[in-house]
Enzyme design. Structure first.
Site, PDB file in Angstrom:
ATOM      1  N   TYR A   1       0.832  -1.212   0.000  1.00  0.00           N
ATOM      2  CA  TYR A   1       0.000   0.000   0.000  1.00  0.00           C
ATOM      3  C   TYR A   1       0.862   1.256   0.000  1.00  0.00           C
ATOM      4  O   TYR A   1       0.557   2.227  -0.694  1.00  0.00           O
ATOM      5  CB  TYR A   1      -1.023  -0.020   1.147  1.00  0.00           C
ATOM      6  CG  TYR A   1      -2.259  -0.770   0.695  1.00  0.00           C
ATOM      7  CD1 TYR A   1      -3.209  -0.152  -0.106  1.00  0.00           C
ATOM      8  CD2 TYR A   1      -2.419  -2.115   0.988  1.00  0.00           C
ATOM      9  CE1 TYR A   1      -4.304  -0.856  -0.590  1.00  0.00           C
ATOM     10  CE2 TYR A   1      -3.512  -2.820   0.509  1.00  0.00           C
ATOM     11  CZ  TYR A   1      -4.454  -2.178  -0.280  1.00  0.00           C
ATOM     12  OH  TYR A   1      -5.526  -2.869  -0.778  1.00  0.00           O
TER      13      TYR A   1
ATOM     14  N   GLN B   1     -14.848   4.785  -7.961  1.00  0.00           N
ATOM     15  CA  GLN B   1     -14.283   3.596  -7.309  1.00  0.00           C
ATOM     16  C   GLN B   1     -12.817   3.858  -6.978  1.00  0.00           C
ATOM     17  O   GLN B   1     -12.156   3.014  -6.381  1.00  0.00           O
ATOM     18  CB  GLN B   1     -14.379   2.388  -8.248  1.00  0.00           C
ATOM     19  CG  GLN B   1     -15.805   2.022  -8.617  1.00  0.00           C
ATOM     20  CD  GLN B   1     -15.835   1.092  -9.826  1.00  0.00           C
ATOM     21  OE1 GLN B   1     -15.689  -0.114  -9.710  1.00  0.00           O
ATOM     22  NE2 GLN B   1     -16.031   1.643 -11.008  1.00  0.00           N
ATOM     23  N   ASN B   2     -12.327   5.007  -7.387  1.00  0.00           N
ATOM     24  CA  ASN B   2     -10.902   5.285  -7.192  1.00  0.00           C
ATOM     25  C   ASN B   2     -10.601   5.724  -5.764  1.00  0.00           C
ATOM     26  O   ASN B   2     -11.360   6.475  -5.164  1.00  0.00           O
ATOM     27  CB  ASN B   2     -10.442   6.364  -8.176  1.00  0.00           C
ATOM     28  CG  ASN B   2     -10.556   5.883  -9.616  1.00  0.00           C
ATOM     29  OD1 ASN B   2     -10.777   4.694  -9.841  1.00  0.00           O
ATOM     30  ND2 ASN B   2     -10.425   6.781 -10.566  1.00  0.00           N
TER      31      ASN B   2
ATOM     32  N   HIS C   1     -14.963   3.039  -2.730  1.00  0.00           N
ATOM     33  CA  HIS C   1     -13.958   2.108  -2.205  1.00  0.00           C
ATOM     34  C   HIS C   1     -13.003   2.769  -1.212  1.00  0.00           C
ATOM     35  O   HIS C   1     -11.931   2.236  -0.934  1.00  0.00           O
ATOM     36  CB  HIS C   1     -13.196   1.455  -3.370  1.00  0.00           C
ATOM     37  CG  HIS C   1     -14.079   0.581  -4.228  1.00  0.00           C
ATOM     38  ND1 HIS C   1     -13.754   0.171  -5.495  1.00  0.00           N
ATOM     39  CD2 HIS C   1     -15.297   0.033  -3.967  1.00  0.00           C
ATOM     40  CE1 HIS C   1     -14.733  -0.592  -5.978  1.00  0.00           C
ATOM     41  NE2 HIS C   1     -15.681  -0.672  -5.080  1.00  0.00           N
TER      42      HIS C   1
ATOM     43  N   CYS D   1      -3.509   1.242  16.568  1.00  0.00           N
ATOM     44  CA  CYS D   1      -4.751   1.982  16.801  1.00  0.00           C
ATOM     45  C   CYS D   1      -4.771   2.640  18.185  1.00  0.00           C
ATOM     46  O   CYS D   1      -4.459   1.988  19.184  1.00  0.00           O
ATOM     47  CB  CYS D   1      -5.937   1.033  16.642  1.00  0.00           C
ATOM     48  SG  CYS D   1      -7.524   1.859  16.814  1.00  0.00           S
TER      49      CYS D   1
ATOM     50  N   CYS E   1      -7.764   0.663  20.173  1.00  0.00           N
ATOM     51  CA  CYS E   1      -7.693  -0.734  20.630  1.00  0.00           C
ATOM     52  C   CYS E   1      -6.283  -1.320  20.604  1.00  0.00           C
ATOM     53  O   CYS E   1      -6.072  -2.444  21.063  1.00  0.00           O
ATOM     54  CB  CYS E   1      -8.638  -1.608  19.791  1.00  0.00           C
ATOM     55  SG  CYS E   1      -8.081  -1.831  18.100  1.00  0.00           S
TER      56      CYS E   1
ATOM     57  N   GLY F   1     -13.935   4.882 -17.707  1.00  0.00           N
ATOM     58  CA  GLY F   1     -12.728   4.154 -17.278  1.00  0.00           C
ATOM     59  C   GLY F   1     -12.947   3.077 -16.249  1.00  0.00           C
ATOM     60  O   GLY F   1     -12.123   2.901 -15.359  1.00  0.00           O
ATOM     61  N   THR F   2     -14.057   2.350 -16.357  1.00  0.00           N
ATOM     62  CA  THR F   2     -14.243   1.201 -15.458  1.00  0.00           C
ATOM     63  C   THR F   2     -14.542  -0.044 -16.272  1.00  0.00           C
ATOM     64  O   THR F   2     -15.245   0.032 -17.276  1.00  0.00           O
ATOM     65  CB  THR F   2     -15.354   1.450 -14.408  1.00  0.00           C
ATOM     66  OG1 THR F   2     -15.494   0.260 -13.610  1.00  0.00           O
ATOM     67  CG2 THR F   2     -16.705   1.815 -14.992  1.00  0.00           C
TER      68      THR F   2
ATOM     69  N   ALA G   1     -10.204   8.885 -21.420  1.00  0.00           N
ATOM     70  CA  ALA G   1     -10.992   9.864 -20.662  1.00  0.00           C
ATOM     71  C   ALA G   1     -10.435  11.267 -20.838  1.00  0.00           C
ATOM     72  O   ALA G   1     -11.198  12.235 -20.950  1.00  0.00           O
ATOM     73  CB  ALA G   1     -10.989   9.466 -19.185  1.00  0.00           C
TER      74      ALA G   1
HETATM   75  P1  OAD Z   1     -10.179  -1.874 -13.942  1.00  0.00           P
HETATM   76  O1  OAD Z   1      -8.696  -1.957 -13.926  1.00  0.00           O
HETATM   77  O2  OAD Z   1     -10.926  -3.132 -13.738  1.00  0.00           O
HETATM   78  O3  OAD Z   1     -10.666  -1.248 -15.324  1.00  0.00           O
HETATM   79  C1  OAD Z   1     -10.112  -0.093 -15.856  1.00  0.00           C
HETATM   80  C2  OAD Z   1     -10.844   0.271 -17.124  1.00  0.00           C
HETATM   81  O4  OAD Z   1     -10.325   1.505 -17.573  1.00  0.00           O
HETATM   82  C3  OAD Z   1     -10.708  -0.734 -18.268  1.00  0.00           C
HETATM   83  O5  OAD Z   1     -11.998  -1.010 -18.807  1.00  0.00           O
HETATM   84  C4  OAD Z   1      -9.849   0.020 -19.308  1.00  0.00           C
HETATM   85  O6  OAD Z   1     -10.202  -0.307 -20.645  1.00  0.00           O
HETATM   86  C5  OAD Z   1     -10.188   1.465 -19.001  1.00  0.00           C
HETATM   87  N1  OAD Z   1      -9.147   2.432 -19.353  1.00  0.00           N
HETATM   88  C6  OAD Z   1      -7.806   2.267 -19.388  1.00  0.00           C
HETATM   89  N2  OAD Z   1      -7.203   3.414 -19.718  1.00  0.00           N
HETATM   90  C7  OAD Z   1      -8.179   4.350 -19.910  1.00  0.00           C
HETATM   91  C8  OAD Z   1      -8.195   5.728 -20.240  1.00  0.00           C
HETATM   92  N3  OAD Z   1      -7.066   6.389 -20.482  1.00  0.00           N
HETATM   93  N4  OAD Z   1      -9.392   6.355 -20.323  1.00  0.00           N
HETATM   94  C9  OAD Z   1     -10.544   5.683 -20.085  1.00  0.00           C
HETATM   95  N5  OAD Z   1     -10.584   4.379 -19.757  1.00  0.00           N
HETATM   96  C10 OAD Z   1      -9.427   3.723 -19.664  1.00  0.00           C
HETATM   97  O7  OAD Z   1     -10.587  -0.767 -12.884  1.00  0.00           O
HETATM   98  P2  OAD Z   1     -11.983  -0.522 -12.141  1.00  0.00           P
HETATM   99  O8  OAD Z   1     -13.118  -0.761 -13.055  1.00  0.00           O
HETATM  100  O9  OAD Z   1     -11.876   0.768 -11.463  1.00  0.00           O
HETATM  101  O10 OAD Z   1     -11.407  -2.339  -6.125  1.00  0.00           O
HETATM  102  O11 OAD Z   1     -11.942  -1.683 -11.069  1.00  0.00           O
HETATM  103  C11 OAD Z   1     -12.922  -1.738 -10.088  1.00  0.00           C
HETATM  104  C12 OAD Z   1     -12.325  -2.155  -8.769  1.00  0.00           C
HETATM  105  O12 OAD Z   1     -11.573  -3.347  -8.920  1.00  0.00           O
HETATM  106  C13 OAD Z   1     -11.317  -1.165  -8.186  1.00  0.00           C
HETATM  107  O13 OAD Z   1     -11.921  -0.088  -7.512  1.00  0.00           O
HETATM  108  C14 OAD Z   1     -10.555  -2.040  -7.241  1.00  0.00           C
HETATM  109  C15 OAD Z   1     -10.359  -3.259  -8.121  1.00  0.00           C
HETATM  110  O14 OAD Z   1     -10.172  -4.459  -7.438  1.00  0.00           O
HETATM  111  C16 OAD Z   1     -10.958  -2.232  -4.885  1.00  0.00           C
HETATM  112  O15 OAD Z   1      -9.815  -1.921  -4.621  1.00  0.00           O
HETATM  113  C17 OAD Z   1     -11.998  -2.525  -3.849  1.00  0.00           C
END
Ligand code: OAD
Length: 268
Positions: free
Chosen positions: A63, A97-98, A115, A171, A174, A211-212, A255
């Site tokens: 992290y 989700q970021n 998240h 913590c 605790c 971008g998800t 994006a």
């Molecule tokens: P992903 O890594 O699953 O997906 C990223 C998406 O962004 C993909 O569909 C790419 O095609 C797209 N992408 C890449 N570059 C881009 C750009 N320049 N502009 C637009 N789109 C682009 O990420 P998330 O969907 O955010 O959870 O993943 C969801 C969750 O899975 C995250 O929040 C995280 C992960 O495990 C936790 O940490 C709880």
């Protein structure tokens, strides 16, 4: 883009659901896809409470490595375009989700972080939440200001050594080891954030899905909730996703290219 411009000009309630692709052009790796983090690292060894209980030092090193990357990144034109959108619509919400907080750094105010936020702290043992400010006092080597000031070499040398020697956040409540303020696999999302996101989606005129990959629940169901209530769905993603078939407009662009263009059209 002309047609979408007309739709947006009529819209009153507009939302953005964003994922890691929003920050990709800020240099923060996405999770899935060719260069995705989950291709290089095993999520069950790093992003679960079980993993943390098993090896908190390893989890914290991972992290802090990500926090260092984020602390040294800047918002890109897509983050700024979303901040602009806040001002253009009477009702607006950025559901993200970021965990990187780059939307905050770009001046965004109307957001919910499904998240969590990577610079916050969360004690899984007693439930105490630490804001980024509180957490940087408890665990100075994880503070954004400190991480901004050091090189990757110092991070992997001195900082990782300190963690190996037992410098961890204990913590105040605790005494157990506090973890990062993000949602891990198997954990529930912050109730207030998810409730706000779902309610907003129900009343959306337009929802931009940016971008998800649309595979992680419950975030991935937000566009479908909006669609069921007749919202217009717009996808901005260079790749096809499971959400693409439900979208009324699809822009196969990054994006940072598509969003500023859209803002330009709206301001005309
Ligand atoms: P992903 O890594 O699953 O997906 C990223 C998406 O962004 C993909 O569909 C790419 O095609 C797209 N992408 C890449 N570059 C881009 C750009 N320049 N502009 C637009 N789109 C682009 O990420 P998330 O969907 O955010 O959870 O993943 C969801 C969750 O899975 C995250 O929040 C995280 C992960 O495990 C936790 O940490 C709880």
């Amino acid at each position: 883009m002309v047609e979408i411009q007309e739709v947006l000009k009529e819209a009153e309630q507009v939302g953005v659901l964003s994922g890691a692709g929003l920050s990709a052009e800020s240099g923060i790796p996405t999770f899935r896809g060719k260069d995705g983090l989950w291709n290089r690292f095993n999520p069950t060894e790093l992003a679960t409470f079980e993993a943390f209980q098993e090896d908190p030092k390893l989890v914290w090193k991972w992290y802090i490595w990500r926090m260092h990357l984020i602390a040294n990144s800047k918002p890109n034109p897509a983050h700024y375009a979303i901040t602009e959108m806040e001002k253009l619509f009477p009702r607006f919400l950025h559901i993200t989700q970021n965990v990187d907080g780059l939307h905050r750094e770009a001046g965004g105010k109307k957001f919910v972080e499904l998240h969590g936020h990577i610079f916050d702290g969360k004690c899984r043992f007693c439930g105490k939440h630490y804001t980024a400010e509180e957490f940087s006092e408890l665990f100075p080597i994880a503070s954004k200001t400190f991480l901004k000031s050091i090189t990757e070499e110092t991070l992997k040398g001195e900082v990782f050594r300190k963690i190996d020697e037992g410098e961890l956040p204990f913590c105040r409540n605790c005494g157990e080891i506090v973890g990062p303020g993000v949602v891990w696999f198997g954990e529930s999302l912050p109730e207030e954030a998810i409730e706000k996101a779902f309610n907003f989606a129900e009343g959306c005129d337009v929802l931009l899905v940016v971008g998800t990959s649309g595979v992680v629940q419950p975030a991935a169901s937000i566009p479908l909730i909006a669609k069921r209530k007749n919202a217009v769905l717009v996808e901005i993603n260079p790749q096809e996703t499971p959400l693409s078939p439900y979208c009324d407009f699809v822009f196969r662009e990054s994006a940072s290219s598509a969003l500023p263009k859209l803002i330009g059209l709206l301001k005309r």
